[in-house]
Write a protein that holds these residues in place. Sequence first.
Motif, PDB file in Angstrom:
ATOM      1  N   GLY A   1       0.805  -1.209   0.000  1.00 23.69           N
ATOM      2  CA  GLY A   1       0.000   0.000   0.000  1.00 23.69           C
ATOM      3  C   GLY A   1       0.840   1.262   0.000  1.00 23.69           C
ATOM      4  O   GLY A   1       0.553   2.222  -0.722  1.00 23.69           O
ATOM      5  N   ASN A   2       1.891   1.274   0.803  1.00 21.66           N
ATOM      6  CA  ASN A   2       2.762   2.437   0.850  1.00 21.66           C
ATOM      7  C   ASN A   2       3.481   2.657  -0.476  1.00 21.66           C
ATOM      8  O   ASN A   2       3.610   3.789  -0.953  1.00 21.66           O
ATOM      9  CB  ASN A   2       3.784   2.291   1.973  1.00 21.66           C
ATOM     10  N   VAL A   3       3.970   1.568  -1.072  1.00 21.39           N
ATOM     11  CA  VAL A   3       4.639   1.693  -2.366  1.00 21.39           C
ATOM     12  C   VAL A   3       3.674   2.239  -3.413  1.00 21.39           C
ATOM     13  O   VAL A   3       4.013   3.138  -4.195  1.00 21.39           O
ATOM     14  CB  VAL A   3       5.216   0.333  -2.810  1.00 21.39           C
ATOM     15  N   TYR A   4       2.473   1.701  -3.437  1.00 23.18           N
ATOM     16  CA  TYR A   4       1.460   2.172  -4.381  1.00 23.18           C
ATOM     17  C   TYR A   4       1.227   3.671  -4.194  1.00 23.18           C
ATOM     18  O   TYR A   4       1.238   4.444  -5.163  1.00 23.18           O
ATOM     19  CB  TYR A   4       0.175   1.385  -4.152  1.00 23.18           C
ATOM     20  N   ASP A   5       1.000   4.087  -2.945  1.00 18.92           N
ATOM     21  CA  ASP A   5       0.737   5.498  -2.675  1.00 18.92           C
ATOM     22  C   ASP A   5       1.870   6.379  -3.185  1.00 18.92           C
ATOM     23  O   ASP A   5       1.635   7.419  -3.813  1.00 18.92           O
ATOM     24  CB  ASP A   5       0.567   5.720  -1.169  1.00 18.92           C
ATOM     25  N   LEU A   6       3.101   5.981  -2.907  1.00 18.49           N
ATOM     26  CA  LEU A   6       4.246   6.792  -3.310  1.00 18.49           C
ATOM     27  C   LEU A   6       4.394   6.860  -4.823  1.00 18.49           C
ATOM     28  O   LEU A   6       4.698   7.921  -5.387  1.00 18.49           O
ATOM     29  CB  LEU A   6       5.523   6.239  -2.681  1.00 18.49           C
ATOM     30  N   ARG A   7       4.174   5.741  -5.489  1.00 16.25           N
ATOM     31  CA  ARG A   7       4.387   5.719  -6.936  1.00 16.25           C
ATOM     32  C   ARG A   7       3.314   6.516  -7.681  1.00 16.25           C
ATOM     33  O   ARG A   7       3.628   7.287  -8.581  1.00 16.25           O
ATOM     34  CB  ARG A   7       4.434   4.280  -7.448  1.00 16.25           C
ATOM     35  N   VAL A   8       2.045   6.345  -7.329  1.00  6.44           N
ATOM     36  CA  VAL A   8       1.006   7.037  -8.088  1.00  6.44           C
ATOM     37  C   VAL A   8       0.873   8.502  -7.685  1.00  6.44           C
ATOM     38  O   VAL A   8       0.274   9.288  -8.425  1.00  6.44           O
ATOM     39  CB  VAL A   8      -0.365   6.342  -7.964  1.00  6.44           C
ATOM     40  N   SER A   9       1.440   8.891  -6.536  1.00  5.00           N
ATOM     41  CA  SER A   9       1.353  10.293  -6.107  1.00  5.00           C
ATOM     42  C   SER A   9       2.586  11.098  -6.468  1.00  5.00           C
ATOM     43  O   SER A   9       2.681  12.273  -6.107  1.00  5.00           O
ATOM     44  CB  SER A   9       1.120  10.365  -4.596  1.00  5.00           C
ATOM     45  N   ALA A  10       3.528  10.498  -7.190  1.00  6.54           N
ATOM     46  CA  ALA A  10       4.735  11.227  -7.588  1.00  6.54           C
ATOM     47  C   ALA A  10       4.344  12.461  -8.398  1.00  6.54           C
ATOM     48  O   ALA A  10       3.585  12.382  -9.360  1.00  6.54           O
ATOM     49  CB  ALA A  10       5.642  10.322  -8.408  1.00  6.54           C
ATOM     50  N   GLY A  11       4.854  13.611  -7.981  1.00  6.72           N
ATOM     51  CA  GLY A  11       4.552  14.849  -8.677  1.00  6.72           C
ATOM     52  C   GLY A  11       3.321  15.558  -8.165  1.00  6.72           C
ATOM     53  O   GLY A  11       3.037  16.685  -8.588  1.00  6.72           O
ATOM     54  N   ALA A  12       2.577  14.919  -7.279  1.00  7.21           N
ATOM     55  CA  ALA A  12       1.393  15.552  -6.700  1.00  7.21           C
ATOM     56  C   ALA A  12       1.744  16.139  -5.334  1.00  7.21           C
ATOM     57  O   ALA A  12       2.849  15.958  -4.822  1.00  7.21           O
ATOM     58  CB  ALA A  12       0.272  14.530  -6.563  1.00  7.21           C
ATOM     59  N   GLU A  13       0.797  16.833  -4.753  1.00  7.81           N
ATOM     60  CA  GLU A  13       0.986  17.398  -3.415  1.00  7.81           C
ATOM     61  C   GLU A  13       0.570  16.355  -2.384  1.00  7.81           C
ATOM     62  O   GLU A  13      -0.607  16.014  -2.279  1.00  7.81           O
ATOM     63  CB  GLU A  13       0.168  18.669  -3.237  1.00  7.81           C
TER      64      GLU A  13
END
Length: 331
Positions: free
Chosen positions: A26-38
């Motif tokens: 879950g943490n990896v998913y969050d970090l990868r798809v939120s790259a470049g977002a706030e």
Amino acid sequence: MWRGRATTVRFVLPADVGDPGSPSGGNVYDLRVSAGAERLLVAGDWPRPHDTAALEQTLAGIPDGEVVLLDGLVACGVPEVVVPHARRLRLAVLVHLPLADETGLDPAAAAVLDEKEREVLRAVGAVVATSPTAARDLETRHGLGHVHVVVPGTDPAPAARGTDGVHNLLCVASITPRKGHDLLVRALQRVDADWRLTCAGPHRPFLRELPPDDRVSFPGPLAGEALTSAYVNADLFVLASRAETWGMVVTEALAHGLPVIASSVPDALGDGGLLVPAGDENAWEAALTRWFQDREFRSGLRAKALARRARLSTWDESTRDLRRVLATLRP
């Protein structure tokens, strides 16, 4: 980049999402798809926090009409905080695992969490699930009609070489009851074969409850080159989870072309390996016995893994899919 012409997407995530000592899919998913977002990180003992002030302050600080994606671990247990903001913000919730499905909850606590989650998910504009199976479960469980699927991606990975092609087994997962290490070790102990099992993942109190066996090693969480080396040198990847919504470690193993036997991961595994009924120790014993005794079976699993490897989606695709979902919230 996530910044659009009129809207900045904000991601509300657990504060430990980037903690290398607590890796999770879950943490990896969050970090990868939120790259470049706030990213807005909120501290708390989620999903049942003693204090919700950090989340309340975070949401209150976002201007009306903005698009906000909340991790379900943060959002789904606190409808009293999230639902009022759903009236002025364009909210979406990303559900990695329904709260009531966590292993070890007593029925009363699970029922309370299920009801809280239902209230939150019915109030927001979109729900994101990480697999088709998880999406169908959420739709049925909570009576939802706005669930979208955004599956995790994978990175290109070197092909597994293995050791002797048979005996070196790898499991990558947090040492918790839900991941089924106890069942896996018991099944292996019933198999008449020489084997070695490496269980890579954060150590939890549950470790003390596992059957003792000097053929099992627990190196703790692995990352970077150490994790890649574990995959490359394994002969078989095993995951005996009692419940999963996707199972990112399975697609990581398949990205290496590593044969897989697993439970609870039909979407991640696809036709890339052998799916064993969750919680069925006898079925695990039979599958592992076949692995050690049947050369053609081993060759078949390797061929399936390599074929699935060529069809895995990327993180760029996952990010694009998520952006399309969040775009539906904009006027």
